[in-house]
Write a protein that holds these residues in place. Structure first.
Motif, PDB file in Angstrom:
ATOM      1  N   HIS A  97       0.869  -1.173   0.000  1.00  0.00           N
ATOM      2  CA  HIS A  97       0.000   0.000   0.000  1.00  0.00           C
ATOM      3  C   HIS A  97       0.909   1.227   0.000  1.00  0.00           C
ATOM      4  O   HIS A  97       1.497   1.578   1.023  1.00  0.00           O
ATOM      5  CB  HIS A  97      -0.905   0.004   1.238  1.00  0.00           C
ATOM      6  N   GLN A  99       1.499   4.654   0.459  1.00  0.00           N
ATOM      7  CA  GLN A  99       0.735   5.701   1.141  1.00  0.00           C
ATOM      8  C   GLN A  99       1.297   7.096   0.929  1.00  0.00           C
ATOM      9  O   GLN A  99       0.572   8.078   0.980  1.00  0.00           O
ATOM     10  CB  GLN A  99       0.674   5.393   2.644  1.00  0.00           C
ATOM     11  N   ARG A 100       2.599   7.184   0.715  1.00  0.00           N
ATOM     12  CA  ARG A 100       3.200   8.501   0.477  1.00  0.00           C
ATOM     13  C   ARG A 100       4.309   8.362  -0.555  1.00  0.00           C
ATOM     14  O   ARG A 100       5.259   7.607  -0.365  1.00  0.00           O
ATOM     15  CB  ARG A 100       3.757   9.092   1.780  1.00  0.00           C
ATOM     16  N   ALA A 137       0.357   6.750  -5.802  1.00  0.00           N
ATOM     17  CA  ALA A 137      -0.091   6.155  -4.539  1.00  0.00           C
ATOM     18  C   ALA A 137      -1.197   5.142  -4.798  1.00  0.00           C
ATOM     19  O   ALA A 137      -1.895   5.187  -5.813  1.00  0.00           O
ATOM     20  CB  ALA A 137      -0.576   7.242  -3.585  1.00  0.00           C
ATOM     21  N   TYR A 181       5.458   2.956   2.399  1.00  0.00           N
ATOM     22  CA  TYR A 181       4.447   1.965   2.048  1.00  0.00           C
ATOM     23  C   TYR A 181       4.239   0.989   3.207  1.00  0.00           C
ATOM     24  O   TYR A 181       5.080   0.875   4.107  1.00  0.00           O
ATOM     25  CB  TYR A 181       4.851   1.212   0.778  1.00  0.00           C
ATOM     26  N   CYS A 188       5.077  -0.921   8.177  1.00  0.00           N
ATOM     27  CA  CYS A 188       5.396   0.112   7.193  1.00  0.00           C
ATOM     28  C   CYS A 188       6.904   0.314   7.059  1.00  0.00           C
ATOM     29  O   CYS A 188       7.662   0.065   8.006  1.00  0.00           O
ATOM     30  CB  CYS A 188       4.732   1.435   7.577  1.00  0.00           C
ATOM     31  N   CYS A 205       3.115   5.642   8.158  1.00  0.00           N
ATOM     32  CA  CYS A 205       3.451   6.634   7.135  1.00  0.00           C
ATOM     33  C   CYS A 205       2.851   8.004   7.444  1.00  0.00           C
ATOM     34  O   CYS A 205       2.952   8.922   6.625  1.00  0.00           O
ATOM     35  CB  CYS A 205       2.985   6.157   5.759  1.00  0.00           C
ATOM     36  N   ILE A 207      -0.243   8.737   7.516  1.00  0.00           N
ATOM     37  CA  ILE A 207      -1.418   8.975   6.675  1.00  0.00           C
ATOM     38  C   ILE A 207      -2.653   8.446   7.392  1.00  0.00           C
ATOM     39  O   ILE A 207      -2.682   7.297   7.846  1.00  0.00           O
ATOM     40  CB  ILE A 207      -1.277   8.266   5.312  1.00  0.00           C
ATOM     41  N   PRO A 211      -4.022   9.110   0.695  1.00  0.00           N
ATOM     42  CA  PRO A 211      -2.563   9.027   0.494  1.00  0.00           C
ATOM     43  C   PRO A 211      -1.998  10.347  -0.023  1.00  0.00           C
ATOM     44  O   PRO A 211      -2.702  11.149  -0.641  1.00  0.00           O
ATOM     45  CB  PRO A 211      -2.418   7.915  -0.555  1.00  0.00           C
ATOM     46  N   GLU A 212      -0.709  10.561   0.217  1.00  0.00           N
ATOM     47  CA  GLU A 212      -0.016  11.747  -0.281  1.00  0.00           C
ATOM     48  C   GLU A 212       0.755  11.357  -1.537  1.00  0.00           C
ATOM     49  O   GLU A 212       1.709  10.595  -1.471  1.00  0.00           O
ATOM     50  CB  GLU A 212       0.938  12.301   0.780  1.00  0.00           C
ATOM     51  N   ASP A 213       0.307  11.879  -2.659  1.00  0.00           N
ATOM     52  CA  ASP A 213       0.913  11.554  -3.955  1.00  0.00           C
ATOM     53  C   ASP A 213       1.496  12.819  -4.550  1.00  0.00           C
ATOM     54  O   ASP A 213       0.786  13.646  -5.132  1.00  0.00           O
ATOM     55  CB  ASP A 213      -0.152  10.955  -4.880  1.00  0.00           C
TER      56      ASP A 213
END
Length: 229
Positions: A97, A99-100, A137, A181, A188, A205, A207, A211-213
């Motif tokens: 996953h 996440q950032r 993300a 991730y 993580c 992360c 979050i 998510p922060e993309d």
């Protein structure tokens, strides 16, 4: 004259008989042994549970590897072309996953799409480069890859060759990509392109929901600038 206890038949004023003390010692020893065995059983069960859990985690462990740079490969027509790409590869055994995902230059997040492009090509080269992009993300299955940005820079030419020689500054000067991730067990890790070390375990992360993309942010900025112009 003392009287015997009617329930035990013993004289309460006299010291306990040795046989009684022996029975007490045996009972106490048996109880302590049972307690020790129970404790060992609990410890063993816990260790077995933890080992099984670690085994399950290893079976679904995601490992993200980051590729970034210039390459030559054929396009859909089989024609050789130059590309600049950022690719995230899940080389582990389970779903990751993401996440950032953050593009970084000299330790600072890249917040301007033009700054990112200036780090990988001249503006003249950008005028003919064709960009293909997608969100970075999200969930990435084991064995899969995704490419947030791919610049098709056309046929191999002398301008890119000169650029890579450093005639207009250092290519990818200080440019990095950082990814945080998690696995399905919510363990993580963080990893970055320039670090080239094994992913580093982190608590989370940071979050909570969305998510922060960073690449999606640059894409939105690029689209807003096109609409403005």
């Amino acid at each position: 004259m003392s009287q015997n206890d009617p329930t035990t038949g013993l004289d309460p004023t006299k010291a306990p008989h040795k046989s009684i003390l022996k029975r007490i010692d045996i009972g106490l020893t048996t109880g302590l042994c049972a307690l020790a065995i129970s404790f060992v059983g609990i410890v063993t069960s816990r260790a077995t549970f933890k080992m099984n859990q670690e085994t399950q985690k290893a079976r679904v462990l995601p490992i993200i590897d980051i590729d970034m740079g210039y390459l030559k490969r054929p396009n859909a027509k089989g024609e050789m072309r130059d590309y600049f790409e950022v690719t995230l590869n899940n080389v582990g055994a389970g779903i990751a996953h993401l996440q950032r995902v953050t593009p970084v230059q000299n330790g600072n997040p890249v917040t301007d799409y033009q700054a990112f492009e200036d780090a990988v090509m001249t503006r003249r080269m950008r005028s003919w480069a064709k960009l293909t992009e997608k969100p970075a993300a999200g969930f990435l299955r084991a064995g899969d890859s995704l490419t947030p940005v791919s610049y098709n820079m056309g046929m191999p030419g002398s301008e890119l060759t000169a650029y890579l020689r450093g005639e207009w500054g250092a290519p990818m000067d200080g440019l990095d990509v950082q990814v945080c991730y998690c696995s399905i067990f919510e363990d993580c890790w963080t990893v970055s392109y320039l670090d080239r070390k094994l992913p580093q375990a982190v608590k989370d992360c940071g979050i909570t929901d969305v998510p922060e993309d960073g690449f999606q942010t640059l894409s939105d900025q690029r689209m807003a600038n096109r609409q403005k112009n």
